[in-house]
Design a protein around this motif. Sequence first.
Motif, PDB file in Angstrom:
ATOM      1  N   ASP A 118     -30.746  26.780 -68.200  1.00 55.17           N
ATOM      2  CA  ASP A 118     -32.207  27.811 -69.226  1.00 55.17           C
ATOM      3  C   ASP A 118     -33.559  27.641 -68.469  1.00 55.17           C
ATOM      4  O   ASP A 118     -34.443  26.707 -68.480  1.00 55.17           O
ATOM      5  CB  ASP A 118     -32.008  28.082 -70.373  1.00 55.17           C
ATOM      6  N   ASP A 125     -27.220  26.251 -69.787  1.00 56.27           N
ATOM      7  CA  ASP A 125     -27.104  28.054 -70.047  1.00 56.27           C
ATOM      8  C   ASP A 125     -26.152  27.788 -71.032  1.00 56.27           C
ATOM      9  O   ASP A 125     -25.171  28.153 -69.704  1.00 56.27           O
ATOM     10  CB  ASP A 125     -28.064  28.572 -68.551  1.00 56.27           C
ATOM     11  N   CYS A 151     -29.860  21.688 -76.833  1.00 51.11           N
ATOM     12  CA  CYS A 151     -29.224  22.655 -76.253  1.00 51.11           C
ATOM     13  C   CYS A 151     -29.098  24.129 -77.573  1.00 51.11           C
ATOM     14  O   CYS A 151     -29.349  23.712 -78.444  1.00 51.11           O
ATOM     15  CB  CYS A 151     -28.024  22.299 -75.595  1.00 51.11           C
TER      16      CYS A 151
END
Length: 399
Positions: A118, A125, A151
């Motif tokens: 990200d 991501d 995360c």
Amino acid sequence: MNTVELAIFGAPPAFEEPLPVGQLYFPEWSAYEDAMRGIFERQYYTNQGPLTRQLEQALEARLGVRHAICVTNATIGLMMAADALGLRGKVITPAFSFIATSQSLTWAGLEPLFCDVDPLTHQLDPSRVEELLESNDVGAILAVNLWGDVCAHDRLLQLSERYGVPLYYDSAHAFGCSVQGRAVGNFGSLEVFSFHATKVLSAAEGGCVCTNDDQLAARLRNIRSSYGAGPAVHVRRTANGRMSEAQAAIALLSLDNFAKTLERNRDVFAAYRDTLAGLPGLRLIEPQAVSATNYQYVVCEIDTECFGLGRDELQAVLRAENVLARRYFYPGIHRCTPYDEYYPQVGERLPVTEALCAKVLQLPIGQSIDAAGARRIGEIVRTAQQQAANVRRNLGGLA
């Protein structure tokens, strides 16, 4: 501060001694001496000794996990984790990490399947993870919790369950962090922490694997090969992953002072935040997904066009001041041996990773610096930005 006060223009360095970026916790000498004397008196140096057992129990209590399995370093812990999980084939993992993350897979005979991160949080991501799960035969997801943050666990867990693959974590940056009151160490099938000297909890070198799965813990202990540490279970192979008593002693001392370490980190980080606020072209990365962070690192992005200098140019300015700022991570794992040979075109599908590797800079935090030092570094950065044209000419336009 003005231009002539910068060391690159001939002024004395702002700091007499080099300032490293890591935590580098050192216990009080008297406490260290007492701990080492106890080891020598017991004449028990390794193989799951009393201090290692004490450390594991303390970690289990602190983190609220069923099992904390101490190891000689986090890389060994990650290698053991892959074997204990019985993984095969490809494992999704970020290329924006320390290379040991992927090397643990290579050592275990697995293939890293590099995934982008990200752009705001630098964490794996989930949307890119899903794309890789749909188009590849994947055996697991190895996510990395960076910068005292985590995360998007809920989304990754959903993908893990939907596609029937294990999810586990390299949490080398995340000891002492929590998400809505739940300590990091309790997520995924297991999590691996690093207790390297640069980390917020230090054993000088060491780590641990945390899990709430009894069978997985038994396999990990047998792979570690600590005789008498638990019931014998079948494993494919063993590794000398045992933590020494000296490592455990330092970690226990570090744990005793952990609250003070966090307080110091918090004050230093706040000083950086205040001093660097509003500076064009610089973004300080702040944890987003945790309810409590360890402030283990100070990481910023440098936008060359807005800041007026490139990341490497700013690093050169700081190093002249004895501030050992680091490019972190640089290069991306996909551009390191042997992965650059295995996947020569992989950078094309890692645009965020490629961009971050060119603009992320790590600044000092830890025992070697206080809030006043952080403010001084912040002012150096401000001066460099304000005098960017002169700085660039002096450095010869370093890219």
